[in-house]
Design a protein around this motif. Structure first.
Motif, PDB file in Angstrom:
ATOM      1  N   ILE A  39       0.954  -1.263  -0.027  1.00 56.56           N
ATOM      2  CA  ILE A  39      -0.046  -0.043  -0.018  1.00 56.56           C
ATOM      3  C   ILE A  39       0.866   1.148  -0.040  1.00 56.56           C
ATOM      4  N   SER A  40       0.530   2.226  -0.804  1.00 58.39           N
ATOM      5  CA  SER A  40       1.349   3.646  -1.051  1.00 58.39           C
ATOM      6  C   SER A  40       0.538   4.694  -0.417  1.00 58.39           C
ATOM      7  N   GLN A  86       1.047   7.609  -0.766  1.00 58.48           N
ATOM      8  CA  GLN A  86       1.412   8.790  -2.032  1.00 58.48           C
ATOM      9  C   GLN A  86       0.582   8.570  -3.177  1.00 58.48           C
ATOM     10  N   SER A  87      -0.233   7.268  -3.338  1.00 60.03           N
ATOM     11  CA  SER A  87      -0.826   7.099  -4.513  1.00 60.03           C
ATOM     12  C   SER A  87      -2.237   7.644  -4.475  1.00 60.03           C
ATOM     13  N   GLU A  88      -2.734   8.141  -5.622  1.00 57.36           N
ATOM     14  CA  GLU A  88      -4.132   8.792  -5.703  1.00 57.36           C
ATOM     15  C   GLU A  88      -5.193   7.804  -5.746  1.00 57.36           C
ATOM     16  N   LEU A  89      -5.076   6.537  -5.831  1.00 60.47           N
ATOM     17  CA  LEU A  89      -6.028   5.740  -5.276  1.00 60.47           C
ATOM     18  C   LEU A  89      -6.206   5.381  -4.138  1.00 60.47           C
ATOM     19  N   PRO A  90      -7.504   5.342  -3.765  1.00 62.92           N
ATOM     20  CA  PRO A  90      -7.901   4.897  -2.188  1.00 62.92           C
ATOM     21  C   PRO A  90      -7.113   3.563  -1.863  1.00 62.92           C
ATOM     22  N   ILE A  91      -6.997   3.306  -0.529  1.00 62.89           N
ATOM     23  CA  ILE A  91      -6.357   2.021  -0.314  1.00 62.89           C
ATOM     24  C   ILE A  91      -7.161   0.783  -0.388  1.00 62.89           C
ATOM     25  N   TYR A  92      -8.313   0.717  -0.477  1.00 61.57           N
ATOM     26  CA  TYR A  92      -9.241  -0.250  -0.744  1.00 61.57           C
ATOM     27  C   TYR A  92      -8.997  -0.536  -2.377  1.00 61.57           C
ATOM     28  N   ALA A  93      -8.806   0.468  -3.327  1.00 54.40           N
ATOM     29  CA  ALA A  93      -8.814   0.260  -4.711  1.00 54.40           C
ATOM     30  C   ALA A  93      -7.533  -0.158  -4.912  1.00 54.40           C
ATOM     31  N   GLN A  94      -6.302   0.128  -4.103  1.00 48.03           N
ATOM     32  CA  GLN A  94      -5.106  -0.146  -4.563  1.00 48.03           C
ATOM     33  C   GLN A  94      -4.919  -1.734  -4.054  1.00 48.03           C
ATOM     34  N   ILE A  95      -5.673  -2.354  -2.901  1.00 52.11           N
ATOM     35  CA  ILE A  95      -5.833  -3.815  -2.881  1.00 52.11           C
ATOM     36  C   ILE A  95      -6.428  -4.493  -3.929  1.00 52.11           C
ATOM     37  N   ARG A  96      -7.432  -4.030  -4.362  1.00 51.60           N
ATOM     38  CA  ARG A  96      -8.236  -4.591  -5.295  1.00 51.60           C
ATOM     39  C   ARG A  96      -7.605  -4.870  -6.615  1.00 51.60           C
ATOM     40  N   GLU A  97      -6.960  -3.660  -7.078  1.00 51.77           N
ATOM     41  CA  GLU A  97      -6.198  -3.610  -8.214  1.00 51.77           C
ATOM     42  C   GLU A  97      -5.097  -4.732  -8.063  1.00 51.77           C
ATOM     43  N   GLN A  98      -4.069  -4.614  -7.075  1.00 55.87           N
ATOM     44  CA  GLN A  98      -2.932  -5.682  -6.886  1.00 55.87           C
ATOM     45  C   GLN A  98      -3.645  -7.165  -6.938  1.00 55.87           C
ATOM     46  N   ALA A 117      -5.967  -7.566   6.539  1.00 59.92           N
ATOM     47  CA  ALA A 117      -5.648  -6.244   7.310  1.00 59.92           C
ATOM     48  C   ALA A 117      -4.645  -6.067   8.254  1.00 59.92           C
ATOM     49  N   ARG A 118      -4.551  -7.083   8.858  1.00 64.19           N
ATOM     50  CA  ARG A 118      -3.245  -7.161   9.910  1.00 64.19           C
ATOM     51  C   ARG A 118      -1.861  -6.884   9.173  1.00 64.19           C
ATOM     52  N   GLU A 119      -1.901  -7.695   8.121  1.00 61.16           N
ATOM     53  CA  GLU A 119      -0.473  -7.693   7.365  1.00 61.16           C
ATOM     54  C   GLU A 119      -0.092  -6.492   6.726  1.00 61.16           C
ATOM     55  N   THR A 127     -11.663  -1.724   5.263  1.00 63.38           N
ATOM     56  CA  THR A 127     -10.923  -1.441   3.831  1.00 63.38           C
ATOM     57  C   THR A 127     -10.901  -2.698   3.082  1.00 63.38           C
ATOM     58  N   THR A 128     -10.344  -3.620   3.849  1.00 59.66           N
ATOM     59  CA  THR A 128     -10.081  -4.834   3.133  1.00 59.66           C
ATOM     60  C   THR A 128     -11.293  -5.662   2.639  1.00 59.66           C
ATOM     61  N   THR A 129     -12.287  -5.509   3.395  1.00 60.83           N
ATOM     62  CA  THR A 129     -13.664  -6.065   3.223  1.00 60.83           C
ATOM     63  C   THR A 129     -14.386  -5.247   1.884  1.00 60.83           C
ATOM     64  N   ARG A 130     -14.126  -4.061   1.727  1.00 57.17           N
ATOM     65  CA  ARG A 130     -14.478  -3.574   0.498  1.00 57.17           C
ATOM     66  C   ARG A 130     -13.740  -3.688  -0.679  1.00 57.17           C
ATOM     67  N   ALA A 131     -12.470  -3.973  -0.541  1.00 61.77           N
ATOM     68  CA  ALA A 131     -11.466  -4.583  -1.836  1.00 61.77           C
ATOM     69  C   ALA A 131     -12.130  -6.039  -2.045  1.00 61.77           C
ATOM     70  N   TYR A 132     -12.353  -6.788  -1.119  1.00 62.37           N
ATOM     71  CA  TYR A 132     -12.855  -8.336  -1.463  1.00 62.37           C
ATOM     72  C   TYR A 132     -14.278  -8.234  -1.889  1.00 62.37           C
ATOM     73  N   ASN A 133     -15.180  -7.472  -1.340  1.00 62.52           N
ATOM     74  CA  ASN A 133     -16.568  -7.377  -2.140  1.00 62.52           C
ATOM     75  C   ASN A 133     -16.507  -6.763  -3.549  1.00 62.52           C
ATOM     76  N   ASP A 134     -15.513  -5.858  -3.804  1.00 62.37           N
ATOM     77  CA  ASP A 134     -15.679  -5.319  -5.179  1.00 62.37           C
ATOM     78  C   ASP A 134     -15.103  -6.578  -6.090  1.00 62.37           C
ATOM     79  N   LEU A 135     -14.126  -7.302  -5.614  1.00 60.31           N
ATOM     80  CA  LEU A 135     -13.463  -8.258  -6.336  1.00 60.31           C
ATOM     81  C   LEU A 135     -14.460  -9.355  -6.656  1.00 60.31           C
TER      82      LEU A 135
END
Length: 77
Positions: free
Chosen positions: A5-6, A8-20, A43-45, A52-60
């Motif tokens: 996670i960065s 500095q990224s323009e993407l929200p954190i959940y979107a960074q997780i989702r895209e990766q 989330a812990r790692e 945040t991780t729930t939103r990324a997984y739900n989107d995926l």
């Protein structure tokens, strides 16, 4: 499965997780049927909230990249 996670990224954190995770599935780093880290474990790692991780997984899941199986976890497609 490595997720970085960065702040500095323009993407929200959940979107960074989702895209990766999506990229890892598409390029074969995550094999079909592979068990993904649990929402809490991820989330812990990476030091973010479970929400945040729930939103990324739900989107995926909504995009058809992963499937959630009650009591078993999330799996890549």
């Amino acid at each position: 499965m490595k997720t970085v996670i960065s702040n500095q990224s323009e993407l929200p954190i959940y979107a960074q997780i989702r895209e990766q995770i999506k990229a890892q599935i598409l390029n074969g780093q995550a094999a079909e049927g592979e068990v993904l880290p649990s929402i809490c474990q991820l989330a812990r790692e990476i030091g973010v909230s479970v929400i945040t991780t729930t939103r990324a997984y739900n989107d995926l899941e909504a995009e058809g990249f992963i499937a959630a199986v009650q009591g078993k976890g999330e799996f890549s497609f």
